[in-house]
Design an enzyme around this catalytic site. Structure first.
Site, PDB file in Angstrom:
ATOM      1  N   HIS A 161       0.793  -1.332  -0.084  1.00 36.25           N
ATOM      2  CA  HIS A 161       0.079   0.017   0.003  1.00 36.25           C
ATOM      3  C   HIS A 161       1.010   1.352  -0.040  1.00 36.25           C
ATOM      4  O   HIS A 161       1.856   1.158   0.373  1.00 36.25           O
ATOM      5  CB  HIS A 161      -1.095  -0.092   1.132  1.00 36.25           C
ATOM      6  N   ASP A 214      -7.808  -5.665  -0.008  1.00 34.09           N
ATOM      7  CA  ASP A 214      -8.376  -6.503  -0.992  1.00 34.09           C
ATOM      8  C   ASP A 214      -8.019  -7.781  -0.986  1.00 34.09           C
ATOM      9  O   ASP A 214      -8.354  -8.923  -1.803  1.00 34.09           O
ATOM     10  CB  ASP A 214      -7.981  -5.861  -2.446  1.00 34.09           C
TER      11      ASP A 214
HETATM   12  N1  CMC Z   1       4.336  -7.468  -4.760  1.00 33.88           N
HETATM   13  C1  CMC Z   1       5.565  -7.526  -4.898  1.00 33.88           C
HETATM   14  N2  CMC Z   1       6.243  -6.299  -4.955  1.00 33.88           N
HETATM   15  C2  CMC Z   1       5.528  -5.329  -4.540  1.00 33.88           C
HETATM   16  C3  CMC Z   1       4.145  -5.044  -4.351  1.00 33.88           C
HETATM   17  C4  CMC Z   1       3.428  -6.605  -4.510  1.00 33.88           C
HETATM   18  N3  CMC Z   1       2.290  -6.563  -4.423  1.00 33.88           N
HETATM   19  N4  CMC Z   1       3.813  -3.896  -3.735  1.00 33.88           N
HETATM   20  C5  CMC Z   1       5.010  -3.314  -4.171  1.00 33.88           C
HETATM   21  N5  CMC Z   1       5.879  -3.962  -4.361  1.00 33.88           N
HETATM   22  C6  CMC Z   1       7.407  -3.568  -4.475  1.00 33.88           C
HETATM   23  C7  CMC Z   1       7.688  -2.820  -5.901  1.00 33.88           C
HETATM   24  O1  CMC Z   1       8.251  -3.747  -6.532  1.00 33.88           O
HETATM   25  C8  CMC Z   1       8.817  -1.783  -5.226  1.00 33.88           C
HETATM   26  O2  CMC Z   1       9.948  -2.301  -5.339  1.00 33.88           O
HETATM   27  P1  CMC Z   1      11.418  -1.714  -5.699  1.00 33.88           P
HETATM   28  O3  CMC Z   1      11.420  -0.569  -4.657  1.00 33.88           O
HETATM   29  O4  CMC Z   1      12.544  -2.588  -5.345  1.00 33.88           O
HETATM   30  O5  CMC Z   1      11.206  -1.225  -6.910  1.00 33.88           O
HETATM   31  C9  CMC Z   1       8.334  -1.442  -4.009  1.00 33.88           C
HETATM   32  O6  CMC Z   1       7.779  -2.669  -3.326  1.00 33.88           O
HETATM   33  C10 CMC Z   1       7.397  -0.327  -3.794  1.00 33.88           C
HETATM   34  O7  CMC Z   1       6.341  -0.457  -4.511  1.00 33.88           O
HETATM   35  P2  CMC Z   1       5.782   0.891  -5.312  1.00 33.88           P
HETATM   36  O8  CMC Z   1       4.995   0.389  -6.695  1.00 33.88           O
HETATM   37  O9  CMC Z   1       6.914   1.957  -5.596  1.00 33.88           O
HETATM   38  O10 CMC Z   1       4.880   1.462  -4.244  1.00 33.88           O
HETATM   39  P3  CMC Z   1       3.485   2.224  -4.477  1.00 33.88           P
HETATM   40  O11 CMC Z   1       3.238   2.883  -3.274  1.00 33.88           O
HETATM   41  O12 CMC Z   1       3.569   2.889  -5.715  1.00 33.88           O
HETATM   42  O13 CMC Z   1       2.267   1.011  -4.737  1.00 33.88           O
HETATM   43  C11 CMC Z   1       0.519  -0.320  -4.601  1.00 33.88           C
HETATM   44  C12 CMC Z   1       1.381   0.688  -3.898  1.00 33.88           C
HETATM   45  C13 CMC Z   1      -0.735  -0.559  -3.850  1.00 33.88           C
HETATM   46  C14 CMC Z   1       0.018   0.137  -5.932  1.00 33.88           C
HETATM   47  C15 CMC Z   1       1.281  -1.644  -4.809  1.00 33.88           C
HETATM   48  O14 CMC Z   1       2.003  -2.159  -3.494  1.00 33.88           O
HETATM   49  C16 CMC Z   1       0.889  -2.752  -5.689  1.00 33.88           C
HETATM   50  O15 CMC Z   1       0.880  -2.797  -6.844  1.00 33.88           O
HETATM   51  N6  CMC Z   1       0.015  -3.745  -4.874  1.00 33.88           N
HETATM   52  C17 CMC Z   1      -0.509  -4.739  -5.490  1.00 33.88           C
HETATM   53  C18 CMC Z   1      -1.984  -4.240  -5.932  1.00 33.88           C
HETATM   54  C19 CMC Z   1      -2.841  -4.021  -4.823  1.00 33.88           C
HETATM   55  O16 CMC Z   1      -3.263  -4.940  -3.996  1.00 33.88           O
HETATM   56  N7  CMC Z   1      -3.732  -2.763  -4.715  1.00 33.88           N
HETATM   57  C20 CMC Z   1      -4.866  -2.570  -3.763  1.00 33.88           C
HETATM   58  C21 CMC Z   1      -4.294  -1.350  -2.767  1.00 33.88           C
HETATM   59  S1  CMC Z   1      -5.460  -1.228  -1.256  1.00 33.88           S
HETATM   60  C22 CMC Z   1      -6.903  -0.922  -2.157  1.00 33.88           C
HETATM   61  C23 CMC Z   1      -6.914   0.204  -2.876  1.00 33.88           C
HETATM   62  O17 CMC Z   1      -6.284   1.374  -2.441  1.00 33.88           O
HETATM   63  O18 CMC Z   1      -7.540   0.356  -3.834  1.00 33.88           O
END
Ligand code: CMC
Length: 429
Positions: A306, A364
């Site tokens: 998140h 989720d």
């Molecule tokens: N699985 C594996 N690696 C992950 C994941 C994951 N679910 N989420 C983040 N990472 C890694 C990512 O690869 C990155 O690594 P690095 O720093 O080495 O490049 C690091 O963690 C930070 O990730 P980010 O994408 O920069 O973080 P963000 O804050 O931009 O993204 C997120 C947040 C929710 C989009 C992301 O965690 C994600 O894609 N999760 C899976 C989708 C998901 O479950 N979404 C629902 C969110 S909660 C409900 C809502 O708000 O709708």
């Protein structure tokens, strides 16, 4: 607002920037005059360090795993309150008295039907359309049916539009579902509570009686409550940005629905259950964990991670308990998907990759298991999120319109394209 300031030194310039202190949370450096005084922009893709508005609705402390609506913790609201009371709280700022709640519930209840002519809109879609596509279109089209509540400068019209959307969203989502499975639409019943009415509109058919199971109704209501608002997330910011131009409320909420649909946001619940099914059995968990850690593989663990929560998502804690309760009460024993989810969660939490990056299950991760046990297909998971979040979008929209500081949202950019050059005739290229 306080007297604190921050100093920015840039070249031979020193700028003094005001600092605002919130009720809780980190201080906020006010850079609104940065460009006019310093001729520089800030660069913050994804708004990771930027507060785009002032708000009094929802507060999240990602480090503590805390979510407050108007100051009340989400776990208390999930345990003691119910969705329409939380809607009132989000919209008007305080918990209602018994009379205020009765009046609010009756106003919502009286707006549950949609204009009969709107039925024809559904029929224009293909039967295999995703219900989110239908909702997006139908909600946007509400502005063509409710002309008396599109003038955003009139507080009364804003109020009517708000009540209409909270009341009609379950009807629209249920109709989208019924259309895609080829069953007749079921009209709302105003003697039922919000969650029971939604379940009945989704699962009842004209040829037999349908009794809403109070256990399912309570679980549905809790899912609505847990998703009601979440501060300045992507879809809420989309609603705010769309409405900053003065667009009508139905168009703005349709924009929010479009943004919510993506798998990184509200679409994650569908993607998560599909992932858990694809994993299928616990012995395949290491393979998927390895894929999630592999930078050359775009796969991510859905329902994990998140932007704000870096400890745990308090909604996920309630959702996990709820999944156990609902499956237990429904007599579902040894649900293989729940088994995979629990083992996947344990395996990921024990893995240094997820620990270092502070990745935890989000709301989720378990919601899909409950919704599936209730009888919903995966394609309805995100529409249910949209129904729940409508009140959050509307509360934030109302707050923004009433804010004298409101102005059209217009981010700037770090331009890295060509500088000016002369046009070249086609024969000379
Ligand atoms: N699985 C594996 N690696 C992950 C994941 C994951 N679910 N989420 C983040 N990472 C890694 C990512 O690869 C990155 O690594 P690095 O720093 O080495 O490049 C690091 O963690 C930070 O990730 P980010 O994408 O920069 O973080 P963000 O804050 O931009 O993204 C997120 C947040 C929710 C989009 C992301 O965690 C994600 O894609 N999760 C899976 C989708 C998901 O479950 N979404 C629902 C969110 S909660 C409900 C809502 O708000 O709708």
């Amino acid at each position: 607002m306080t007297e604190k300031t921050a100093k920015l030194t840039y070249g031979d310039m020193e700028l003094e920037l005001p600092v605002h202190t919130p009720t809780v949370g980190p201080d906020v450096i006010d850079i609104t005059k940065l460009y006019s005084q310093g001729k520089v922009f800030t660069y913050d893709p994804g708004f990771t360090s930027t507060a785009a508005c002032e708000s009094t609705i929802t507060y999240i402390d990602g480090g503590k795993g805390e979510l407050l609506h108007r100051g009340y913790p989400i776990d208390q609201l999930a345990a003691k309150s119910h969705y329409l009371e939380v809607c009132y709280l989000l919209l008007y700022g305080e918990l209602p008295s018994a009379d205020q709640l009765e009046d609010f519930e009756s106003r919502v209840t009286n707006h549950t039907m949609i204009h009969e002519q709107m039925m024809f809109l559904f029929r224009g879609f293909r039967r295999d359309a995703h219900p989110m596509a239908i909702m997006n279109g139908v909600v946007g089209a509400m502005s063509a049916f409710y002309h008396d509540s599109t003038d955003i400068s009139d507080p009364w019209q804003r109020e009517v539009a708000s009540i209409r959307m909270i009341a009609k969203m379950p009807t629209i989502a249920a109709m989208a579902y019924k259309f895609t499975i080829g069953q007749p639409f079921v009209y709302p019943r105003n003697d039922l509570d919000y969650a029971s009415n939604f379940l009945r509109m989704c699962f009842s058919v004209p040829c037999e009686d349908y009794q809403v199971d109070p256990i399912l109704s309570r679980a549905m209501d809790r899912i609505f409550t847990l998703h009601a608002d979440h501060e300045q997330n992507a879809s809420t910011s989309t609603v705010r940005l769309a409405s900053s131009s003065g667009a009508n409320p139905f168009a703005c909420i349709a924009a929010g629905i479009a943004c919510l649909w993506g798998p990184a946001h509200g679409g994650a619940n569908q993607a998560c259950l599909e992932m858990l099914k694809e994993i299928g059995t616990p012995d395949r968990i290491p393979e998927f964990i390895a894929r999630a850690k592999d930078k050359s593989d775009p796969f991510r663990l859905m329902g994990f991670g998140h932007r704000v929560y870096k400890n745990f998502d308090p909604r996920a804690t309630v959702m996990k308990q709820s999944a156990d309760e609902v499956l237990d009460l429904l007599g579902v024993e040894n649900n293989p998907t729940l088994q995979v989810a629990k083992e996947l969660e344990a395996a990921a939490l024990a893995d240094p990759y997820f620990a270092e990056k502070k990745l935890f299950p989000n709301v989720d991760f378990y919601s899909g298991i409950i919704l599936e046990a209730m009888g919903f297909p995966t394609s309805m998971f995100t529409p249910i999120f949209a129904v729940s979040r409508t009140v959050g979008w509307i509360s934030q929209w109302k707050e923004m319109i009433a804010d004298p500081a409101m102005k059209i949202g217009r981010p700037r950019q770090l331009y890295t394209g060509e500088s000016q050059r002369d046009y070249v005739d086609i024969e000379n290229r």
